[in-house]
Design a protein around this motif. Structure first.
Motif, PDB file in Angstrom:
ATOM      1  N   ALA A 210     -24.598 -28.606   3.683  1.00 37.96           N
ATOM      2  CA  ALA A 210     -25.742 -29.506   3.563  1.00 37.96           C
ATOM      3  C   ALA A 210     -25.254 -30.907   3.918  1.00 37.96           C
ATOM      4  CB  ALA A 210     -26.292 -29.503   2.144  1.00 37.96           C
ATOM      5  N   ASP A 211     -26.188 -31.731   4.384  1.00 35.76           N
ATOM      6  CA  ASP A 211     -25.861 -33.150   4.571  1.00 35.76           C
ATOM      7  C   ASP A 211     -26.233 -33.946   3.338  1.00 35.76           C
ATOM      8  OD1 ASP A 211     -25.059 -32.876   7.366  1.00 35.76           O
ATOM      9  OD2 ASP A 211     -27.176 -32.445   7.723  1.00 35.76           O
ATOM     10  N   LEU A 212     -27.140 -33.346   2.539  1.00 38.72           N
ATOM     11  CA  LEU A 212     -27.682 -34.050   1.386  1.00 38.72           C
ATOM     12  C   LEU A 212     -28.167 -33.003   0.387  1.00 38.72           C
ATOM     13  CD1 LEU A 212     -28.949 -36.614   0.068  1.00 38.72           C
ATOM     14  CD2 LEU A 212     -30.908 -36.293   1.564  1.00 38.72           C
ATOM     15  N   VAL A 213     -27.833 -33.181  -0.892  1.00 41.04           N
ATOM     16  CA  VAL A 213     -28.211 -32.204  -1.916  1.00 41.04           C
ATOM     17  C   VAL A 213     -29.049 -32.869  -3.001  1.00 41.04           C
ATOM     18  CG1 VAL A 213     -27.325 -30.623  -3.680  1.00 41.04           C
ATOM     19  CG2 VAL A 213     -26.136 -30.824  -1.487  1.00 41.04           C
ATOM     20  N   TRP A 421     -22.187 -24.045  -8.780  1.00 43.71           N
ATOM     21  CA  TRP A 421     -23.174 -24.005  -7.682  1.00 43.71           C
ATOM     22  C   TRP A 421     -22.824 -25.049  -6.623  1.00 43.71           C
ATOM     23  CZ3 TRP A 421     -26.921 -27.471  -5.784  1.00 43.71           C
ATOM     24  CH2 TRP A 421     -27.872 -26.901  -4.921  1.00 43.71           C
ATOM     25  N   TYR A 422     -22.508 -26.249  -7.078  1.00 46.67           N
ATOM     26  CA  TYR A 422     -22.197 -27.324  -6.127  1.00 46.67           C
ATOM     27  C   TYR A 422     -20.909 -27.037  -5.363  1.00 46.67           C
ATOM     28  CZ  TYR A 422     -21.001 -31.781  -4.084  1.00 46.67           C
ATOM     29  OH  TYR A 422     -20.653 -32.743  -3.181  1.00 46.67           O
ATOM     30  N   ASP A 423     -19.945 -26.423  -6.055  1.00 48.48           N
ATOM     31  CA  ASP A 423     -18.627 -26.205  -5.445  1.00 48.48           C
ATOM     32  C   ASP A 423     -18.658 -25.289  -4.220  1.00 48.48           C
ATOM     33  OD1 ASP A 423     -17.243 -27.921  -7.033  1.00 48.48           O
ATOM     34  OD2 ASP A 423     -16.574 -26.408  -8.480  1.00 48.48           O
ATOM     35  N   SER A 424     -19.739 -24.564  -4.021  1.00 48.70           N
ATOM     36  CA  SER A 424     -19.778 -23.682  -2.845  1.00 48.70           C
ATOM     37  C   SER A 424     -20.032 -24.461  -1.554  1.00 48.70           C
ATOM     38  CB  SER A 424     -20.839 -22.582  -3.034  1.00 48.70           C
ATOM     39  OG  SER A 424     -22.131 -23.138  -2.981  1.00 48.70           O
ATOM     40  N   PHE A 425     -20.486 -25.730  -1.671  1.00 46.49           N
ATOM     41  CA  PHE A 425     -20.707 -26.538  -0.459  1.00 46.49           C
ATOM     42  C   PHE A 425     -19.358 -26.990   0.122  1.00 46.49           C
ATOM     43  CE2 PHE A 425     -24.805 -27.208  -2.588  1.00 46.49           C
ATOM     44  CZ  PHE A 425     -25.680 -27.000  -1.542  1.00 46.49           C
ATOM     45  N   ARG A 426     -19.271 -26.946   1.451  1.00 50.51           N
ATOM     46  CA  ARG A 426     -18.099 -27.514   2.120  1.00 50.51           C
ATOM     47  C   ARG A 426     -18.289 -29.017   2.273  1.00 50.51           C
ATOM     48  NH1 ARG A 426     -19.088 -23.529   6.202  1.00 50.51           N
ATOM     49  NH2 ARG A 426     -20.145 -25.248   7.250  1.00 50.51           N
ATOM     50  N   GLY A 427     -17.220 -29.758   2.181  1.00 52.86           N
ATOM     51  CA  GLY A 427     -17.255 -31.177   2.575  1.00 52.86           C
ATOM     52  C   GLY A 427     -17.912 -32.125   1.590  1.00 52.86           C
ATOM     53  N   ARG A 428     -18.173 -31.657   0.344  1.00 56.97           N
ATOM     54  CA  ARG A 428     -18.691 -32.547  -0.703  1.00 56.97           C
ATOM     55  C   ARG A 428     -19.890 -33.397  -0.274  1.00 56.97           C
ATOM     56  NH1 ARG A 428     -16.679 -29.652  -3.821  1.00 56.97           N
ATOM     57  NH2 ARG A 428     -14.612 -29.770  -4.734  1.00 56.97           N
ATOM     58  N   PRO A 429     -21.014 -32.776   0.070  1.00 55.60           N
ATOM     59  CA  PRO A 429     -22.188 -33.573   0.476  1.00 55.60           C
ATOM     60  C   PRO A 429     -22.668 -34.474  -0.658  1.00 55.60           C
ATOM     61  CG  PRO A 429     -22.788 -31.266   0.089  1.00 55.60           C
ATOM     62  CD  PRO A 429     -21.286 -31.336   0.047  1.00 55.60           C
ATOM     63  N   LYS A 447     -18.916 -35.794 -13.527  1.00 54.95           N
ATOM     64  CA  LYS A 447     -18.104 -34.623 -13.151  1.00 54.95           C
ATOM     65  C   LYS A 447     -18.065 -34.444 -11.634  1.00 54.95           C
ATOM     66  CE  LYS A 447     -16.820 -33.054 -17.130  1.00 54.95           C
ATOM     67  NZ  LYS A 447     -15.394 -33.022 -17.467  1.00 54.95           N
ATOM     68  N   LEU A 448     -19.217 -34.707 -10.980  1.00 55.13           N
ATOM     69  CA  LEU A 448     -19.274 -34.555  -9.522  1.00 55.13           C
ATOM     70  C   LEU A 448     -18.404 -35.610  -8.844  1.00 55.13           C
ATOM     71  CD1 LEU A 448     -23.084 -33.788  -9.289  1.00 55.13           C
ATOM     72  CD2 LEU A 448     -21.267 -32.254  -8.508  1.00 55.13           C
ATOM     73  N   ARG A 449     -18.411 -36.829  -9.414  1.00 57.06           N
ATOM     74  CA  ARG A 449     -17.585 -37.903  -8.839  1.00 57.06           C
ATOM     75  C   ARG A 449     -16.101 -37.566  -8.969  1.00 57.06           C
ATOM     76  NH1 ARG A 449     -21.304 -41.723 -11.988  1.00 57.06           N
ATOM     77  NH2 ARG A 449     -23.112 -41.758 -10.604  1.00 57.06           N
ATOM     78  N   GLU A 450     -15.728 -36.938 -10.088  1.00 59.18           N
ATOM     79  CA  GLU A 450     -14.333 -36.505 -10.249  1.00 59.18           C
ATOM     80  C   GLU A 450     -13.918 -35.566  -9.123  1.00 59.18           C
ATOM     81  OE1 GLU A 450     -13.796 -34.662 -14.071  1.00 59.18           O
ATOM     82  OE2 GLU A 450     -14.409 -36.479 -15.150  1.00 59.18           O
ATOM     83  N   ARG A 451     -14.905 -34.839  -8.569  1.00 56.72           N
ATOM     84  CA  ARG A 451     -14.628 -33.927  -7.461  1.00 56.72           C
ATOM     85  C   ARG A 451     -14.641 -34.635  -6.114  1.00 56.72           C
ATOM     86  NH1 ARG A 451     -15.910 -30.321 -11.189  1.00 56.72           N
ATOM     87  NH2 ARG A 451     -15.842 -28.106 -10.717  1.00 56.72           N
ATOM     88  N   GLY A 452     -14.930 -35.931  -6.134  1.00 53.03           N
ATOM     89  CA  GLY A 452     -14.932 -36.692  -4.883  1.00 53.03           C
ATOM     90  C   GLY A 452     -16.295 -36.789  -4.230  1.00 53.03           C
ATOM     91  N   ALA A 453     -17.336 -36.354  -4.927  1.00 52.58           N
ATOM     92  CA  ALA A 453     -18.681 -36.419  -4.348  1.00 52.58           C
ATOM     93  C   ALA A 453     -19.330 -37.762  -4.680  1.00 52.58           C
ATOM     94  CB  ALA A 453     -19.534 -35.292  -4.902  1.00 52.58           C
ATOM     95  N   THR A 454     -20.245 -38.206  -3.831  1.00 54.71           N
ATOM     96  CA  THR A 454     -21.090 -39.350  -4.160  1.00 54.71           C
ATOM     97  C   THR A 454     -22.287 -38.795  -4.921  1.00 54.71           C
ATOM     98  OG1 THR A 454     -20.539 -40.154  -1.981  1.00 54.71           O
ATOM     99  CG2 THR A 454     -22.222 -41.385  -3.190  1.00 54.71           C
ATOM    100  N   ALA A 473     -23.377 -30.831   7.811  1.00 54.34           N
ATOM    101  CA  ALA A 473     -23.796 -29.437   7.979  1.00 54.34           C
ATOM    102  C   ALA A 473     -23.681 -29.039   9.437  1.00 54.34           C
ATOM    103  CB  ALA A 473     -25.237 -29.262   7.515  1.00 54.34           C
ATOM    104  N   ALA A 474     -22.986 -27.952   9.656  1.00 53.51           N
ATOM    105  CA  ALA A 474     -22.837 -27.469  11.020  1.00 53.51           C
ATOM    106  C   ALA A 474     -23.935 -26.475  11.353  1.00 53.51           C
ATOM    107  CB  ALA A 474     -21.478 -26.809  11.182  1.00 53.51           C
TER     108      ALA A 474
END
Ligand SMILES: [Zn+2]
Length: 479
Positions: A210-213, A421-429, A447-454, A473-474
């Motif tokens: 995804a490009d945006l979640v 659920w979020y962790d299945s996305f590639r590239g931390r959208p 928690k999401l920010r700890e994973r490097g997500a915005t 997203a490819a």
């Protein structure tokens, strides 16, 4: 292109987001605001957009906080298609007609109050229901079912695909590809996400890109009890109830929880000695919803599909009695023991469960099983809080029965499951969190920010331009 948050931003109910792209305006959900003294007034307020200017609605699932204002949208001028999956489309009439019915009775009650207490003041109007049955009928005529897992082009430049969200039957997450000029962005809207290993249903779909979640965050700050522990606890309560010789009363919501409880009783039929009980589903709405569940075996997980094969009806229990009429419901009162009675409403603030509670609460050999969230002020909450006496139908009722709160049956994933659920996305959208009280959403954002997500907690009126985000997203729709 633009995404704007309208409802369920900074709170749980009233889900509604606006997507503008390729010259079109669409809504993701159009839900009702529930709970809080100002909810009725907020639901009546004008939308921040012109309903007639909306080209289409994409609906995630049939819960009222996601679909409940569709009749109002239609009443105020929306004429476009409402896209959702077939199972959700089958549940919609049950929920929306019930809501219209409640709205009508509420208005009548208010008018009776005005009528008996005083004359209408100058300029004061009689109460009118939020919407009428004919508005519901109009909504149902505008519903266009779309298949799960198949891309569907709604308009040039706008394609969607619905995926299972594992929350209730026909609950979906929505993938949406938006193309303007040569720029394409993919948005994924989680809808409401169920727990993994929920009985009957598939697990929430694992997305890759995804490009945006847009993600729900109802229990973003909580941890549920494990499913196994919860089921063991339920088995233990039923064993104790059998020894005590009384009845078991289960206040339950008509859609989801009722079917889940019945399914658990079926799954453990031998182990829990269910044959010695008579099990009543005492709710026309739950019976209707159960029939819809049964019609959609493609939404069942493997175990439920296997169990379904051995039975002809849903729910799959040989000693289940479906109480459709009020007389059938009243007849249950004669039973002093050996009955498991599942009846609405889920928070015991109305419905048939009230007369079962009135008959069984004063008896120490009886048990009450609380399986869902109980809002403050409801009878269910008073039972959870162990009040020694409650009022039912205006009369005091002593509580001698044993009250159990079974915590693990939530229809929503907890923090760990949301992160899974979020962790299945590639590239931390980048994620925008919706459908959660601010503390829950903030906890999940952390928690999401700890994973490097915005991660951003959405607010009503917040606008984003998906085209300004980097393309991650490819995958592109092939339809
Ligand atoms: Zn829901």
């Amino acid at each position: 292109m633009q995404l704007e948050f309208f409802g369920a931003a900074g709170e749980v109910t009233g889900s509604c987001h606006i997507v503008r792209a390729a010259g079109r305006q669409m809504l993701l959900d159009c839900g009702m605001i529930q709970g809080g003294a100002d909810a009725p007034a907020r639901n009546r307020r004008a939308f921040s957009f012109e309903p007639a200017s909306i080209d289409a609605v994409v609906l995630s699932h049939a819960h009222i906080d996601h679909c409940g204002r569709l009749p109002l949208l239609v009443k105020r001028g929306f004429r476009g298609p409402i896209y959702t999956n077939a199972a959700c489309a089958d549940l919609l009439p049950i929920l929306l007609r019930d809501t219209a019915d409640l709205a009508l009775r509420e208005a009548q009650r208010e008018n009776r109050y005005i009528g008996t207490n005083r004359d209408l003041a100058h300029g004061e109007e009689r109460a009118t229901p939020l919407f009428a049955m004919e508005d519901v009928d109009a909504v149902l005529r505008q519903v266009r079912p779309v298949a799960f897992d198949q891309p569907k082009e709604l308009f040039p430049g706008i394609t969607v695909r619905v995926r299972d969200a594992g929350h209730i039957l026909g609950s979906s997450s929505i993938e949406m590809w938006l193309t303007e000029d040569t720029v394409t962005r993919k948005l994924v809207f989680s809808g409401d996400l169920g727990q993994y290993d929920t009985p009957i249903l598939h697990d929430p779909f694992a997305f890759e890109s995804a490009d945006l979640v847009l993600m729900e965050s109802t229990y973003g700050d909580r941890r549920h009890r494990s499913r196994d522990d919860t089921e063991r606890e339920l088995g233990g309560i039923l064993a104790q109830a059998a020894r005590d010789g009384g009845n078991v009363i289960v206040p339950a919501f008509a859609i989801g929880r009722s079917q889940e409880i019945l399914y658990l009783l079926a799954r453990h039929y031998g182990e829990w000695h269910m044959a010695k009980w008579r099990i009543f589903l005492d709710s026309p709405m739950a019976i209707a919803a159960s029939r819809v569940y049964w019609k959609h075996p493609d939404r069942f997980d493997e175990e439920a599909s296997r169990l379904r094969e051995g039975f002809r009806g849903m729910p799959p229990l040989p000693n289940l009695v479906l109480s459709e009429t009020a007389d059938e419901s009243r007849a249950i009162n004669a039973l002093r023991g050996g009955a498991i009675i599942i009846a609405g409403s889920g928070m015991a603030n109305g419905g048939r469960v009230l007369h079962h509670l009135r008959h069984n609460l004063p008896r120490p050999e009886c048990h009450v099983l609380i399986v869902g969230f109980q809002a403050p002020g409801t009878l269910g909450r008073q039972l959870v809080d162990r009040r020694p006496e409650v009022r039912i139908h205006g009369r005091p009722v002593r509580v001698a029965a044993q009250i159990h709160t079974l915590g693990g049956l939530s229809a929503h994933g907890d923090q760990a499951q949301l992160l899974r659920w979020y962790d299945s996305f590639r590239g931390r959208p980048p994620v925008f969190l919706v459908h959660g009280e601010v503390p829950a959403a903030e906890a999940l954002a952390g928690k999401l920010r700890e994973r490097g997500a915005t991660a951003t907690v959405a607010r009503p009126g917040l606008q984003i331009d998906p085209a300004s985000l980097p393309a991650l997203a490819a995958d592109r729709p092939t339809a």
